[in-house]
Design an enzyme around this catalytic site. Structure first.
Site, PDB file in Angstrom:
ATOM      1  N   HIS A  86      -9.883  23.349 -27.550  1.00 45.29           N
ATOM      2  CA  HIS A  86     -11.393  23.269 -28.241  1.00 45.29           C
ATOM      3  C   HIS A  86     -12.208  24.208 -27.753  1.00 45.29           C
ATOM      4  CE1 HIS A  86     -12.545  20.939 -24.328  1.00 45.29           C
ATOM      5  NE2 HIS A  86     -13.719  21.325 -24.703  1.00 45.29           N
ATOM      6  N   ASP A 222      -4.552  20.194 -24.236  1.00 44.22           N
ATOM      7  CA  ASP A 222      -5.749  21.076 -24.499  1.00 44.22           C
ATOM      8  C   ASP A 222      -5.990  22.389 -24.109  1.00 44.22           C
ATOM      9  OD1 ASP A 222      -8.450  21.689 -25.497  1.00 44.22           O
ATOM     10  OD2 ASP A 222      -9.272  19.831 -25.206  1.00 44.22           O
ATOM     11  N   SER A 656     -15.355  22.817 -19.345  1.00 46.82           N
ATOM     12  CA  SER A 656     -14.035  22.934 -19.930  1.00 46.82           C
ATOM     13  C   SER A 656     -13.599  24.187 -20.018  1.00 46.82           C
ATOM     14  CB  SER A 656     -14.545  22.667 -21.687  1.00 46.82           C
ATOM     15  OG  SER A 656     -14.504  21.378 -22.055  1.00 46.82           O
TER      16      SER A 656
HETATM   17  N1  ARG Z   1     -14.996  16.054 -24.866  1.00 45.98           N
HETATM   18  C1  ARG Z   1     -14.444  17.440 -24.771  1.00 45.98           C
HETATM   19  C2  ARG Z   1     -15.761  18.473 -24.504  1.00 45.98           C
HETATM   20  O1  ARG Z   1     -17.003  17.989 -24.435  1.00 45.98           O
HETATM   21  C3  ARG Z   1     -13.656  17.867 -25.810  1.00 45.98           C
HETATM   22  C4  ARG Z   1     -14.222  18.036 -27.112  1.00 45.98           C
HETATM   23  C5  ARG Z   1     -13.317  18.590 -28.128  1.00 45.98           C
HETATM   24  N2  ARG Z   1     -12.323  17.553 -28.742  1.00 45.98           N
HETATM   25  C6  ARG Z   1     -12.468  16.822 -29.727  1.00 45.98           C
HETATM   26  N3  ARG Z   1     -11.443  15.926 -30.054  1.00 45.98           N
HETATM   27  N4  ARG Z   1     -13.715  16.892 -30.288  1.00 45.98           N
HETATM   28  O2  ARG Z   1     -15.975  19.394 -24.807  1.00 45.98           O
HETATM   29  N1  GLU Z   2     -15.113  18.924 -23.002  1.00 46.41           N
HETATM   30  C1  GLU Z   2     -16.201  19.279 -22.211  1.00 46.41           C
HETATM   31  C2  GLU Z   2     -16.606  20.916 -22.302  1.00 46.41           C
HETATM   32  O1  GLU Z   2     -16.677  21.644 -23.306  1.00 46.41           O
HETATM   33  C3  GLU Z   2     -15.874  19.049 -20.746  1.00 46.41           C
HETATM   34  C4  GLU Z   2     -16.136  17.590 -20.656  1.00 46.41           C
HETATM   35  C5  GLU Z   2     -17.645  17.126 -19.947  1.00 46.41           C
HETATM   36  O2  GLU Z   2     -18.616  17.110 -20.706  1.00 46.41           O
HETATM   37  O3  GLU Z   2     -17.294  17.099 -18.763  1.00 46.41           O
HETATM   38  O4  GLU Z   2     -17.050  21.351 -21.482  1.00 46.41           O
END
Ligand code: ARG
Ligand code: GLU
Length: 720
Positions: A86, A222, A656
Site C-alpha cells: 500500500h 502487503d 507502515s
Molecule cells: N490501514 C493501513 C494504513 O493505514 C493500510 C491502508 C491500505 N490498505 C487498504 N486496504 N486501503 O495505511
Molecule cells: N497502514 C498504516 C500506515 O500506512 C499503518 C497502520 C497504522 O496507522 O498503524 O502507516
C-alpha cells in the site's frame, strides 16, 4: 481468569490513566539509554548504540522514510528496499494501464535492467539528530506573546539549519518535541533514484482489500520491493541510467526462526502523528463531533466511487488509489470512535484531570498558572467547536470535488497572464505547465463520478453548515438556480473547460493573454475560489487565534504533566521522525467470549476465498502452492506457513513498511496495519486492545521465491 486480568488492566488504566505499560511508547532513538535496561529484560540482545550511533553504522542506517509518509528498510548490500504494497500503491498504479495492469497482475523485474524508475519518488535516511532546545529557545523571555515567541524560534531554527547544512549535501530541519518543550535538529540524506523492482498482484498484496483493512485476523501479503540507486561515489543523484545500486551502511539480516507468544519485538520507523496528551475536551471533540461528520461525508463519496468501480475495469484502475485513500481513514475513524467509547476514554481523561487539578491547586504558589490550564482548555475548545466544524465541512466536502484541485492549479497562469510585468514567454510556460499537470489528472478522471460527488458534497454543506461559514457560491446558486444544487453542478460540468480534457488542451495550446478572462470566469474555477476565499478570509483566521492559544496551553500542560510525574518516563507524540517502539507478540480479546490468536496462516486465505468478491479472489497459482504445502524453509516449525502476526507494539500511520525485529535485530516482519479495536491508540493506548499487524517475513520470501520466481532477489539478502 483472563477476564479478571483484563478487568484489572482496564481498571488500573482508569485510575492511573497515565501510568505506562511496558508496551506503550514511541521512543527517540538517540535517548534509548533510558529504556535499554527494560528492553534487555524483555528480550533485546543488542545495545542502544547498535540502534542509533553517529560514530559507526547502526540499525538506523538501514531505515528510510519512503516517499512522504511510509517507512522502508534496506535488506541487501545492493540497496534492495522493502516496504508495504500500500506504500508503493501509487507508484504501481502509475506504471499500470489496461495493457499492463500491474495492480491486478503484479510485476517482477527479471533483472536490474528491468527495474522501473519513478520520477519524484525519494527515500530519506536519518544522518544524525541532536538536542538543540537551548539554542532554539535562546532569547525567549516569559513575557513574549505566542507570535513573538514563534518568530524567535523560527529565526533561531534557521541559523541552526544553515549551520548543519553548510558545505554538505544534507537536508536539515528543527523539529519540536513534547509540544514545543524540546527541539531536535534532524539531519537527513535524500536519495532520488528509486526504482520499482516488484510487487505481488493485488490478490496477494491487497488481499482482503478495504473489507479487511484495519482488521485482525489478516491475510494480506502487503509488500512491494524497490531499489535505491546512487552515483558512482555512492552519493544521492537524480535518475540516470549510469547510476548504480546504493551500498548501504547497514542492511537487515532476515530470520527464518519465527516467534512465539510473548516474544520481544521491536519496530523502528517513522510514526506520523499521535495526540496522547490531549485534555478530555479535545478527545471528546475528535471522537464525537469531528469523526462522525468526516465518516458520513466519506461514506457518501465511497458509495459513489465504489458503485462505478464495480461496474467498470477502467474505473477500477483509475480510482483504486483514490478509493483506498478515502476509505482508509474513514474506517480508521470509525474504529477510533468505537474504541474511545468502549474504553470510556473521555471519562478516563476526566478522572485523571481531577487529580491533576488537585495537584495544581495544591502547588499554586510554586507553580502559578497550572491550576488555570484545564478551565482555559475547556473555554478554548468550546470556542473552537463551531469553527472546527466549519473547517471540517470545508476540507471534507468543499474540497472533495476533484475538479477543485485541477481548477485551482490554474491560479498561477491567471496571475501571470494578468500581470503586465510578466513576459509572454513566461505566460506561455505557465500554460504549458498546467497542460502537463492536467494530463496526469485526466488519466484517472471520470467527470460523471465527480459531478455526483460535487452535488452531494455541496448539498451536505448547505444542509449542515452554519450560514455564516457557507462560501459565497451558495448565494449564487440560490439566485441563479433557485437553490437547486444538481442543476448548478450539471451546468458547471457541461460548460467548464476543466471538465473536458480536449477542451482544456486546445484552450491551453492556443493560449493568449486575453483569453485569461475565460479561465478566471470558469465555473469550476469560481467554485474553487469561493471555497478557498471562505477558508482564507474567515475560517482560517477565526481558528488561528484559538489554535495558537490551545498550542500554548498544550505546551504548558505537557510541562506540568512532566513536573507532576517526575518518575514517569515520557515519550513525545509522533511527529514523522524516527522512533523505536517495542512490545511483545500477543493475541487479544476483542469482545467478551472471543479470543484472537497472535498469528494467521495460509489456511485462512483459502477459508476467506470467494471468487465472486474482488477482495477475496485468490490467485490460482497461489492456491496451487498452498494446496501442495510446498513451503520449503519458509514454513514455521509447526509446518504451517504463517502470513501475519500481531504484537503490543504502539504504532501509527507512517510506521507502515517499517521493520519488525526480533531480539537479535533480525527482520521477522514488516509492519502494515493496526487492529480496528486499537486504532484509538493515537489518542489513548490500551495494552489490552491495541495491536500492530505485521506481515511475516517468511511469507514475503515464500512469495518472492516460490510464487514470483524472483529467487535472485532472495539470493541478495542475508537469510538466516
Ligand atoms: N490501514 C493501513 C494504513 O493505514 C493500510 C491502508 C491500505 N490498505 C487498504 N486496504 N486501503 O495505511
Ligand atoms: N497502514 C498504516 C500506515 O500506512 C499503518 C497502520 C497504522 O496507522 O498503524 O502507516
Amino acid at each position: 481468569m483472563k477476564k479478571l486480568i483484563r478487568f484489572i488492566a482496564i481498571f488500573s488504566l482508569l485510575t492511573t490513566s497515565f501510568n505506562l505499560s511496558a508496551d506503550e511508547g514511541m521512543w527517540i532513538p538517540l535517548l534509548l539509554n533510558k529504556n535499554i535496561d527494560q528492553m534487555q529484560k524483555l528480550g533485546w540482545k543488542l545495545t542502544a548504540e547498535d540502534i542509533y550511533s553517529v560514530n559507526h553504522s547502526s540499525l538506523k542506517d538501514g531505515i528510510v522514510m519512503f516517499g512522504r509518509g511510509c517507512t522502508g528498510e534496506v535488506v541487501s548490500p545492493n540497496g534492495l528496499l522493502l516496504t508495504n504494497h500500500h506504500c508503493g500503491f501509487g507508484v504501481i498504479q502509475r506504471h499500470s494501464s489496461l495493457e499492463h495492469d500491474y495492480l491486478t497482475d503484479g510485476f517482477w523485474a527479471a533483472s536490474m535492467e528491468d527495474e522501473k524508475p519513478n520520477p519524484g519518488l525519494t527515500v530519506t535516511f536519518l544522518v544524525r539528530m541532536e538536542d538543540v532546545t537551548s539554542q532554539v529557545l535562546e532569547g525567549i523571555a516569559s513575557n513574549l506573546s505566542e507570535l513573538e515567541r514563534d518568530a524567535v524560534i523560527r529565526k533561531n531554527s534557521k541559523t541552526i539549519v544553515e549551520k548543519a547544512t553548510d558545505g554538505n549535501h544534507f537536508d536539515a530541519r528543527v523539529v519540536p518535541y513534547f509540544h514545543g518543550n524540546q527541539y531536535y535538529l534532524y539531519v537527513t540524506e535524500v536519495f532520488k533514484d528509486i526504482r520499482f523492482v516488484g510487487a505481488p498482484p493485488s490478490g496477494i498484496g491487497k488481499f482482503g482489500g478495504d473489507t479487511d483493512n484495519w482488521m485482525w485476523p489478516r491475510h494480506t501479503g502487503d509488500f512491494s520491493v524497490f531499489r535505491i540507486y546512487a552515483d558512482s561515489n555512492n552519493m544521492p543523484a537524480e535518475y540516470s541510467k549510469d547510476n548504480v545500486p546504493y551500498r548501504p551502511k547497514h542492511f537487515f539480516p532476515i530470520s527464518l526462526g519465527g516467534y512465539e507468544q510473548g516474544d520481544f519485538a521491536l519496530l523502528f520507523g517513522n510514526p506520523g502523528s499521535t495526540r496522547e496528551y490531549l485534555p478530555s475536551y479535545a478527545v471528546d471533540q475528535i471522537a464525537f463531533k469531528e469523526n462522525p461528520v468526516k465518516i458520513g461525508l466519506r461514506q457518501k463519496r465511497l458509495d459513489i466511487i465504489g458503485y462505478s468501480m464495480d461496474t467498470s475495469r477502467l474505473v477500477r484502475i483509475q480510482y483504486a488509489s483514490k478509493h483506498a485513500g478515502i476509505s482508509n481513514y474513514w474506517k480508521k475513524m470509525i474504529g477510533e470512535t468505537r474504541g474511545i467509547t468502549k474504553a470510556n476514554g473521555v471519562a478516563r481523561k476526566k478522572e485523571f484531570e481531577a487529580d491533576f487539578q488537585k495537584w495544581a491547586d495544591a502547588n499554586e504558589e510554586d507553580k502559578p498558572g497550572y491550576s488555570n490550564i484545564l478551565p482555559l482548555f475547556e473555554k478554548m475548545y468550546d470556542k473552537l467547536g463551531p469553527v472546527d466544524m466549519a473547517f471540517t465541512y470545508l476540507r471534507e466536502a468543499g474540497m472533495a470535488p476533484e475538479i477543485f484541485s485541477l481548477a485551482t492549479r490554474a491560479q498561477d497562469l491567471i496571475k501571470a497572464a494578468s500581470d503586465k510585468t510578466v513576459s509572454d514567454e513566461e505566460v506561455e510556460k505557465e500554460a504549458q505547465d498546467l497542460l502537463r499537470s492536467s494530463r496526469g489528472f485526466y488519466k484517472n478522471y471520470q467527470p460523471l463520478i465527480d459531478q455526483k460527488i460535487t452535488s452531494e458534497m455541496l448539498e451536505e454543506m448547505q444542509d449542515h453548515m452554519e450560514k455564516q461559514y457557507l462560501p459565497d457560491i451558495f448565494a449564487t446558486i440560490e439566485k441563479k438556480y433557485k437553490g437547486n444544487i444538481p442543476a448548478y453542478t450539471s451546468t458547471l460540468f457541461s460548460t467548464s473547460i476543466f471538465t473536458d480534457s480536449t477542451r482544456l488542451y486546445s484552450f491551453l495550446n492556443g493560449f493568449r493573454r486575453k483569453s485569461v478572462r475565460k479561465l478566471a470566469e470558469d465555473p469550476a474555477y469560481l467554485l474553487g475560489q469561493s471555497i478557498m476565499a471562505k477558508y482564507r478570509n474567515e475560517i482560517y483566521p477565526a481558528g488561528k487565534g484559538i489554535n495558537s492559544q490551545i498550542d500554548s496551553l498544550q505546551r504548558i500542560y505537557m510541562q506540568a504533566l512532566m513536573e507532576m510525574q517526575p518518575n514517569r518516563q515520557f515519550y513525545p507524540d509522533a511527529n514523522s521522525t524516527l522512533r523505536v517502539c517495542y512490545g511483545k507478540v500477543d493475541g487479544f480479546e476483542p469482545a467478551d467470549g472471543v479470543e484472537y490468536n497472535y498469528y494467521t496462516t495460509t489456511h485462512g486465505i483459502l477459508e476467506k476465498e470467494d471468487s465472486t468478491i474482488y477482495d477475496y479472489d485468490v490467485d490460482p497459482r497461489l492456491k496451487e502452492l498452498i494446496a501442495s504445502s510446498d513451503y520449503g524453509r519458509y514454513a514455521d516449525a509447526d509446518g504451517t506457513m504463517h502470513v501475519a502476526f500481531i504484537s503490543t507494539i504502539h504504532s501509527t500511520g507512517g510506521n507502515s513498511g517499517a521493520p519488525v525485529l526480533n531480539g537479535n535485530g533480525e527482520l521477522i516482519g514488516i509492519n502494515f496495519d493496526r487492529n480496528w479495536e486499537g486504532t484509538m491508540s493515537d489518542l489513548i493506548y490500551d495494552p489490552d486492545q491495541c495491536r500492530n499487524i505485521v506481515l511475516d517475513i517468511r511469507y514475503l520470501l515464500f512469495i518472492l521465491d516460490k510464487y514470483a520466481g524472483a529467487g535472485w532477489l532472495v539470493e541478495e539478502m542475508n537469510v538466516r
